[in-house]
Design a protein around this motif. Sequence first.
Motif, PDB file in Angstrom:
ATOM      1  N   PHE A  79      37.960  44.325  36.653  1.00 40.27           N
ATOM      2  CA  PHE A  79      38.835  44.184  37.820  1.00 40.27           C
ATOM      3  C   PHE A  79      39.434  42.775  37.981  1.00 40.27           C
ATOM      4  O   PHE A  79      40.648  42.636  38.138  1.00 40.27           O
ATOM      5  CB  PHE A  79      38.069  44.639  39.072  1.00 40.27           C
ATOM      6  CG  PHE A  79      38.749  44.269  40.348  1.00 40.27           C
ATOM      7  CD1 PHE A  79      39.843  45.013  40.795  1.00 40.27           C
ATOM      8  CD2 PHE A  79      38.317  43.179  41.086  1.00 40.27           C
ATOM      9  CE1 PHE A  79      40.481  44.667  41.977  1.00 40.27           C
ATOM     10  CE2 PHE A  79      38.968  42.823  42.262  1.00 40.27           C
ATOM     11  CZ  PHE A  79      40.050  43.567  42.700  1.00 40.27           C
ATOM     12  N   PRO A  80      38.619  41.709  37.895  1.00 39.42           N
ATOM     13  CA  PRO A  80      39.204  40.366  38.112  1.00 39.42           C
ATOM     14  C   PRO A  80      40.304  40.025  37.099  1.00 39.42           C
ATOM     15  O   PRO A  80      41.363  39.526  37.475  1.00 39.42           O
ATOM     16  CB  PRO A  80      38.009  39.423  37.939  1.00 39.42           C
ATOM     17  CG  PRO A  80      36.804  40.268  38.118  1.00 39.42           C
ATOM     18  CD  PRO A  80      37.169  41.656  37.676  1.00 39.42           C
ATOM     19  N   ILE A  81      40.025  40.333  35.817  1.00 41.16           N
ATOM     20  CA  ILE A  81      41.017  40.009  34.784  1.00 41.16           C
ATOM     21  C   ILE A  81      42.312  40.774  35.034  1.00 41.16           C
ATOM     22  O   ILE A  81      43.406  40.206  35.046  1.00 41.16           O
ATOM     23  CB  ILE A  81      40.480  40.383  33.385  1.00 41.16           C
ATOM     24  CG1 ILE A  81      39.247  39.535  33.073  1.00 41.16           C
ATOM     25  CG2 ILE A  81      41.565  40.190  32.321  1.00 41.16           C
ATOM     26  CD1 ILE A  81      38.682  39.782  31.699  1.00 41.16           C
ATOM     27  N   LEU A 116      43.371  42.313  37.717  1.00 46.33           N
ATOM     28  CA  LEU A 116      44.056  41.992  38.968  1.00 46.33           C
ATOM     29  C   LEU A 116      44.881  40.712  38.793  1.00 46.33           C
ATOM     30  O   LEU A 116      46.036  40.627  39.220  1.00 46.33           O
ATOM     31  CB  LEU A 116      43.031  41.810  40.089  1.00 46.33           C
ATOM     32  CG  LEU A 116      43.638  41.455  41.447  1.00 46.33           C
ATOM     33  CD1 LEU A 116      44.450  42.637  41.973  1.00 46.33           C
ATOM     34  CD2 LEU A 116      42.572  41.085  42.449  1.00 46.33           C
ATOM     35  N   SER A 117      44.280  39.729  38.124  1.00 47.84           N
ATOM     36  CA  SER A 117      44.987  38.453  37.976  1.00 47.84           C
ATOM     37  C   SER A 117      46.265  38.621  37.134  1.00 47.84           C
ATOM     38  O   SER A 117      47.189  37.831  37.245  1.00 47.84           O
ATOM     39  CB  SER A 117      44.068  37.404  37.368  1.00 47.84           C
ATOM     40  OG  SER A 117      43.781  37.728  36.034  1.00 47.84           O
ATOM     41  N   ARG A 118      46.297  39.655  36.285  1.00 48.00           N
ATOM     42  CA  ARG A 118      47.507  39.879  35.485  1.00 48.00           C
ATOM     43  C   ARG A 118      48.518  40.760  36.194  1.00 48.00           C
ATOM     44  O   ARG A 118      49.724  40.516  36.118  1.00 48.00           O
ATOM     45  CB  ARG A 118      47.139  40.515  34.151  1.00 48.00           C
ATOM     46  CG  ARG A 118      46.405  39.516  33.278  1.00 48.00           C
ATOM     47  CD  ARG A 118      46.016  40.137  31.974  1.00 48.00           C
ATOM     48  NE  ARG A 118      45.162  39.209  31.254  1.00 48.00           N
ATOM     49  CZ  ARG A 118      44.442  39.543  30.209  1.00 48.00           C
ATOM     50  NH1 ARG A 118      44.473  40.784  29.758  1.00 48.00           N
ATOM     51  NH2 ARG A 118      43.698  38.644  29.602  1.00 48.00           N
ATOM     52  N   ILE A 129      49.091  40.984  39.201  1.00 45.47           N
ATOM     53  CA  ILE A 129      49.764  40.272  40.293  1.00 45.47           C
ATOM     54  C   ILE A 129      50.941  39.447  39.789  1.00 45.47           C
ATOM     55  O   ILE A 129      51.825  39.079  40.556  1.00 45.47           O
ATOM     56  CB  ILE A 129      48.716  39.419  41.044  1.00 45.47           C
ATOM     57  CG1 ILE A 129      49.082  39.308  42.516  1.00 45.47           C
ATOM     58  CG2 ILE A 129      48.560  38.058  40.414  1.00 45.47           C
ATOM     59  CD1 ILE A 129      47.880  39.144  43.387  1.00 45.47           C
ATOM     60  N   LYS A 130      50.961  39.173  38.457  1.00 45.29           N
ATOM     61  CA  LYS A 130      52.115  38.446  37.896  1.00 45.29           C
ATOM     62  C   LYS A 130      53.356  39.343  37.833  1.00 45.29           C
ATOM     63  O   LYS A 130      54.480  38.854  37.761  1.00 45.29           O
ATOM     64  CB  LYS A 130      51.794  37.953  36.471  1.00 45.29           C
ATOM     65  CG  LYS A 130      50.816  36.812  36.450  1.00 45.29           C
ATOM     66  CD  LYS A 130      50.824  36.097  35.110  1.00 45.29           C
ATOM     67  CE  LYS A 130      50.324  37.006  33.999  1.00 45.29           C
ATOM     68  NZ  LYS A 130      50.103  36.279  32.744  1.00 45.29           N
ATOM     69  N   LEU A 152      50.380  43.950  44.922  1.00 44.54           N
ATOM     70  CA  LEU A 152      49.408  45.050  44.934  1.00 44.54           C
ATOM     71  C   LEU A 152      49.839  46.199  45.843  1.00 44.54           C
ATOM     72  O   LEU A 152      49.608  47.363  45.549  1.00 44.54           O
ATOM     73  CB  LEU A 152      48.042  44.517  45.373  1.00 44.54           C
ATOM     74  CG  LEU A 152      47.406  43.542  44.374  1.00 44.54           C
ATOM     75  CD1 LEU A 152      46.113  42.971  44.928  1.00 44.54           C
ATOM     76  CD2 LEU A 152      47.136  44.245  43.039  1.00 44.54           C
ATOM     77  N   MET A 189      42.105  47.895  47.123  1.00 43.76           N
ATOM     78  CA  MET A 189      43.029  46.752  47.010  1.00 43.76           C
ATOM     79  C   MET A 189      44.496  47.174  47.018  1.00 43.76           C
ATOM     80  O   MET A 189      45.359  46.411  47.436  1.00 43.76           O
ATOM     81  CB  MET A 189      42.754  45.945  45.719  1.00 43.76           C
ATOM     82  CG  MET A 189      41.433  45.202  45.710  1.00 43.76           C
ATOM     83  SD  MET A 189      41.244  44.004  47.025  1.00 43.76           S
ATOM     84  CE  MET A 189      42.037  42.575  46.329  1.00 43.76           C
TER      85      MET A 189
END
Lengths: 678, 245
Positions: B51-53, B55-57, B59-60, B64, B89
């Motif tokens: 999820f963290p990886i 999500l961080s991509r 969002i570019k 969301l 999210m």
Amino acid sequence: MKRVNFENLRQNIALKGGFVIENLLKDLSLIKGMRISIERNFKSEYFEKSSFLIFLNRIEMILQQNIQLVKEGSIDALNLISLLEREVVDKKLLEKETRILRRVVLSRENILNWKIYATGILKDLKSVYNFDAFFFFFDEGKKKKIYIFYSHKFREKERQIIKQNIKHKLKEILKNNSTEIEEIYISKTGLKKDYKQCVVESYQFLPDSPEIGGITGIVVLAERKVHRKELEILNSILSIMTLIVGSSKALSKAISELEYYAGHDPLTDLYNRRTFEDFLRYEVSRAKRKNHRFSLIMIDLDNFKYINDTYGHQIGDTVLKSVADILEKSVREGDLVARIGGDEFVVLLSETNLEFAVKVAERLRKNLESNRICTLNGDIISVHASFGVVEYPTHGRDKEELMMIVDNALYRAKDLGKNIVYVPSPEEIEKIIHKQRKDFHILQKAIEEELFFPYFQPIFELSENRITAYECLARIRDENGNTISAYRFISLAEKVGKAKDIDSIIIKKSLKMKEERGIKEKLFINLSSKVISDSSFWDYVFSLMKQHSINPAEIVFEITEREAVKGITDVQRLIIMLKEKGFGFAIDDFGSGYSSFYYLKHFPIDFVKIDGEFIKELKPEDPKSTAFVESISLLCKRLGIKTIAEFVENRETVEILKFIGIDYGQGFYLGKPQPDFL
Amino acid sequence: MDRILFENKNHRFVLIGFAESKEEQGIPSNQYLIIHKSNGVLLDPGGFGLFPILLSRVIKHISLKKINKIILSHQDPDICGGLNIWMEMTGADVHISRLWLRFLPHYDIKDMSRVYGIPDEGQDIEITSGYSLKIIPAHFLHSPGQVNVYDPVSKILFTGDIGAGLLPCSENKLFVEDFDSYVQCIELFHKRYMASNEALKKWVKHIEKLDINIIAPQHGFLYRGESVEKLIEYLFNLKCGVDLM
């Protein structure tokens, strides 16, 4: 600033936020399970079921709120980081561009090879933004040209699209005129692109110099919409390139012009003597190799001096320009026309035999003769010329021989009554060649072995009867150890372009002796016309002056009146330059038939040396013989110019000169030229 | 690594995760995001560890709130493990074969009213007016109720476990360069997990009508050009599962 990894930062926030939300969700699902079991199994007598449920609802609501808060907080933080990342990317871009700008140093090499230079810079800029093409449009007055630099080796299809779009962008300026396009590839790798549109951003620049205006542009074959941010990048790249190329191109033009004038005569735009000699040398070697003939025509105006004296040198310049035009128009493309002296021209006809060259010369002669020039006050001037024609290899087998023979032919034409074309006869050539070849051989040897050396003839101040200066005269020591006058070699040297070497040797030796002997008197040094505008010669002279620590006030340069009249502008420039450095300047042979009082008034001359012919004829009982010298003396006194009489051969002459008021004298009576100072 | 596989003015198909789960001690898997006129769709977003990886991509590329759909190819934990947090999210609706609807609550899904079942014969899911994704049945490959997702704009077919390879991850490579040598990376998995050649043939019949530029599986390299054809042909003839019992 420490490099931040935005990706990791985002992952961290997502991880922590996600972890909290995940746990809260698990709690929610626990609460859900509790609610279900309470609903199904609640049998307490002591508690209200509803109070449990109220409590659970409360917890559930708080959990929901917390989830919402953490979620919103995380998303806000993530968005903020992305925003920061974009800003930092911009900053990085700026740093990159700044680095590129720092590399922008406009050296002369860069300027002359601006295309190679631009390619290098564009390669750097590709790392900032991946553009597909860059173009430069230059409008240099008559010439319009587009240079396109492709980032890759595109297929024909893409190149066509890029070219069309550039032309469309420039349509206002091009106005359907065909414009030359030069295509350059920054890299050799191919690229196939899937693109939807072709974006062209351009920028117009107009430097102060009106002759060079232009437009730079950047082209992107975009696969999607180009964002405002990207356009900003494009425009910043554009301004860099505009700055670089605009200035280097403008400078390159300036340098080209300088180089052009180094090889051309600024007055007529014809090639100058130096360039002509290079061409002639090259033509000889080519003709030798290919075993073909070529011809040379030398032209000297017959009545130019008269025109100059009568109408002033501005009209003289107009005449020279119109002569140059006529010569250029009367020859074929590829034939070379040069102005090699004041009113001397040459035409080099490559791969042309004598018979045809004579026809060309006749045509030139007629065209000149029939040409009419109108002066401002309505006078009609016509100018005519004498022509010498020679052919390679019949009349000479190298540059020097050809120049010698053609020069002779020209003077034969003058002797035979002017305004004619003269071709030297075989006997003549034999005679000239034989004599001159011998001389030429001596000359070359003398130059190589520095056999020239100075003799010094004293110049007396007549009123005080003391030596105040020496004139340096060139002599040659031949193989038998005899000293001979260098006079006949000097005129030969001038014809074959070796005069500068003689002048250099004489000056070198004279200055050395002056220093060694501690002589404080002035030295008068003769200049040949060929060194007047030769800056390398003057650099050499100034370095000698430094080397021998001689004060420029002790050196006077002499130039003959004949040469001075021929190149008034160049001579004026030279005199001004020498005066600024503190040297003296003298006109030699004054009155020898070329006198133009004009330059006495306009040039800052220190001395006038009166032609010896007038001095020899001075007789006390003949007022006519003294009239000329008297009037020169009077004129020079008014203008603050000192007078020197040459050829002073007896006591009587000295008395007359004193009486007239001439300042200085030199001649056999006063002192013969000696190999050393008195 | 993330990579834009297709892009035009109003459409993007992005690989947002490629063999990322080394940290997870799990099976390296690929995740995809489709954006059409600022409507986002996530395909098989994976377990919570990713999820963290991801999500961080994500969002570019898109905010969301604009992710409206999550489509799941089947029910495995490597696909649904992080479903709860993604739903929380993004606020997206979830689509999965109706066969697996009853299993999802075990992933602690908070709000089952946002989860929709896909019928056995597949369906078109409208993302925005004028643009739908085709959901293509791939039953028993490897699970009953398995689906593929076909994007008609980019012509990319997301196949879930079909064509999946187990490989040491390579940073620079993304596509199969030589199918014949890559076969060894997919053979064992397909023979053991895919139900039967019959199931494969049925699937091929469904997808051979489609114009496919890229086959994007959930594990291993992607297929394009001639390796697309070679994969389909290989699977059409492959004896697997019950054929080998």
